[in-house]
Design a protein around this motif. Structure first.
Motif, PDB file in Angstrom:
ATOM      1  N   UNK A 128      38.760  45.454  45.462  1.00  0.00           N
ATOM      2  CA  UNK A 128      38.690  45.930  46.845  1.00  0.00           C
ATOM      3  C   UNK A 128      39.500  45.000  47.748  1.00  0.00           C
ATOM      4  N   UNK A 129      40.241  45.591  48.655  1.00  0.00           N
ATOM      5  CA  UNK A 129      41.089  44.824  49.571  1.00  0.00           C
ATOM      6  C   UNK A 129      40.310  44.481  50.839  1.00  0.00           C
ATOM      7  N   UNK A 183      49.800  49.620  42.801  1.00  0.00           N
ATOM      8  CA  UNK A 183      49.576  50.792  43.623  1.00  0.00           C
ATOM      9  C   UNK A 183      48.394  50.478  44.528  1.00  0.00           C
ATOM     10  N   UNK A 184      48.522  50.838  45.808  1.00  0.00           N
ATOM     11  CA  UNK A 184      47.469  50.606  46.792  1.00  0.00           C
ATOM     12  C   UNK A 184      46.889  51.956  47.186  1.00  0.00           C
ATOM     13  N   UNK A 185      45.560  52.053  47.186  1.00  0.00           N
ATOM     14  CA  UNK A 185      44.888  53.325  47.386  1.00  0.00           C
ATOM     15  C   UNK A 185      43.896  53.274  48.543  1.00  0.00           C
ATOM     16  N   UNK A 186      43.622  54.450  49.091  1.00  0.00           N
ATOM     17  CA  UNK A 186      42.473  54.629  49.973  1.00  0.00           C
ATOM     18  C   UNK A 186      41.936  56.034  49.752  1.00  0.00           C
ATOM     19  N   UNK A 187      40.708  56.119  49.303  1.00  0.00           N
ATOM     20  CA  UNK A 187      40.061  57.391  48.978  1.00  0.00           C
ATOM     21  C   UNK A 187      40.925  58.237  48.039  1.00  0.00           C
ATOM     22  N   UNK A 188      41.530  57.570  47.067  1.00  0.00           N
ATOM     23  CA  UNK A 188      42.324  58.262  46.060  1.00  0.00           C
ATOM     24  C   UNK A 188      43.759  58.531  46.451  1.00  0.00           C
ATOM     25  N   UNK A 189      44.119  58.301  47.709  1.00  0.00           N
ATOM     26  CA  UNK A 189      45.490  58.532  48.169  1.00  0.00           C
ATOM     27  C   UNK A 189      46.299  57.246  48.075  1.00  0.00           C
ATOM     28  N   UNK A 190      47.568  57.391  47.683  1.00  0.00           N
ATOM     29  CA  UNK A 190      48.461  56.239  47.584  1.00  0.00           C
ATOM     30  C   UNK A 190      48.932  55.854  48.979  1.00  0.00           C
ATOM     31  N   UNK A 191      48.840  54.573  49.295  1.00  0.00           N
ATOM     32  CA  UNK A 191      49.287  54.038  50.583  1.00  0.00           C
ATOM     33  C   UNK A 191      50.645  53.384  50.383  1.00  0.00           C
ATOM     34  N   UNK A 192      51.661  53.903  51.059  1.00  0.00           N
ATOM     35  CA  UNK A 192      53.033  53.422  50.872  1.00  0.00           C
ATOM     36  C   UNK A 192      53.460  52.382  51.900  1.00  0.00           C
ATOM     37  N   UNK A 197      46.597  46.477  55.316  1.00  0.00           N
ATOM     38  CA  UNK A 197      45.578  46.849  56.293  1.00  0.00           C
ATOM     39  C   UNK A 197      45.161  48.313  56.205  1.00  0.00           C
ATOM     40  N   UNK A 198      45.963  49.157  55.523  1.00  0.00           N
ATOM     41  CA  UNK A 198      45.608  50.566  55.393  1.00  0.00           C
ATOM     42  C   UNK A 198      44.990  50.905  54.035  1.00  0.00           C
ATOM     43  N   UNK A 199      45.186  50.038  53.039  1.00  0.00           N
ATOM     44  CA  UNK A 199      44.663  50.300  51.706  1.00  0.00           C
ATOM     45  C   UNK A 199      43.344  49.593  51.470  1.00  0.00           C
ATOM     46  N   UNK A 200      42.376  50.287  50.892  1.00  0.00           N
ATOM     47  CA  UNK A 200      41.070  49.691  50.626  1.00  0.00           C
ATOM     48  C   UNK A 200      40.905  49.239  49.178  1.00  0.00           C
TER      49      UNK A 200
END
Length: 210
Positions: A128-129, A183-192, A197-200
């Protein structure tokens, strides 16, 4: 040390609900490879990889409930404290070693990271980030954050430390780790963009420095 080799019950797979990082991990694992899952919990990841990719998987887990759940899923599990190291395994004994949301729960971080990349050709690490913006906001408001990626209250959390994406990047070299991909994710979505600060949730593919 106890090694349990149960028979697989096919019906158990219908109850599996993969975490967001499981799919990212599975993308980097080759079919029919050998996998060591460190801190494997209830064995859901190894059961998924075994079912979909036919991997030869082994898990290490200290919690008795986790070990029992592994047995019920047909996962080969060794009951052992990860903090004691991986002296049981020779260099590159496995194709992949995995630390799936386990890194933040261990005390000997650098030592365990070094051992992880020693025993496998490649390693996959997720955590977890803490730099995620909602976590930052909670701290600014005077509270420890509680979220999907950090679901525990301060008084019952198994986590012994928190880290950000930038923290892991900075520490990788000291632990003898070469980052191959992430790969950075948030709720299963890839954060580019704005990942720290946007990826959890962060998922890294790494190997040992040669």
């Amino acid at each position: 040390m106890t090694l349990l080799r149960p028979q697989i019950d096919p019906q158990i797979f219908s109850a599996l609900t993969p975490r967001d990082d499981f799919r990212a991990i599975a993308r980097w694992v080759e079919p029919r490879s050998s996998v060591l899952d460190l801190g494997c919990g209830d064995g859901s990841l190894l059961a998924l990889l075994g079912n979909e990719l036919e991997v030869r998987g082994f898990g290490i887990e200290i919690d008795e409930k986790g070990v029992l759940a592994c047995v019920q899923k047909g996962v080969n599990v060794i009951q052992q404290d990860l903090e004691r190291g991986l002296r049981l395994f020779e260099d590159q004994s496995f194709d992949y070693a995995i630390l799936s949301q386990t890194l933040q729960t261990i005390h000997r971080t650098t030592a365990i990271l070094s051992e992880t990349v020693r025993v496998a050709r490649e390693c996959i690490i997720s955590f977890p980030n803490f730099g995620y913006w909602r976590h930052r906001l909670a701290v600014m408001q005077g509270y420890m954050p509680v979220s999907e990626s950090l679901p525990y209250q301060w008084h019952n959390t198994p986590n012994v430390r928190v880290l950000t994406i930038h923290d892991f990047d900075a520490h990788a070299h000291a632990a003898g780790i070469q980052i191959i991909d992430r790969v950075i994710l948030h709720k299963g979505r890839v954060i580019d963009w704005g990942q720290n600060w946007r990826g959890s949730l962060a998922v890294y593919r790494v190997k040992r420095y040669r």
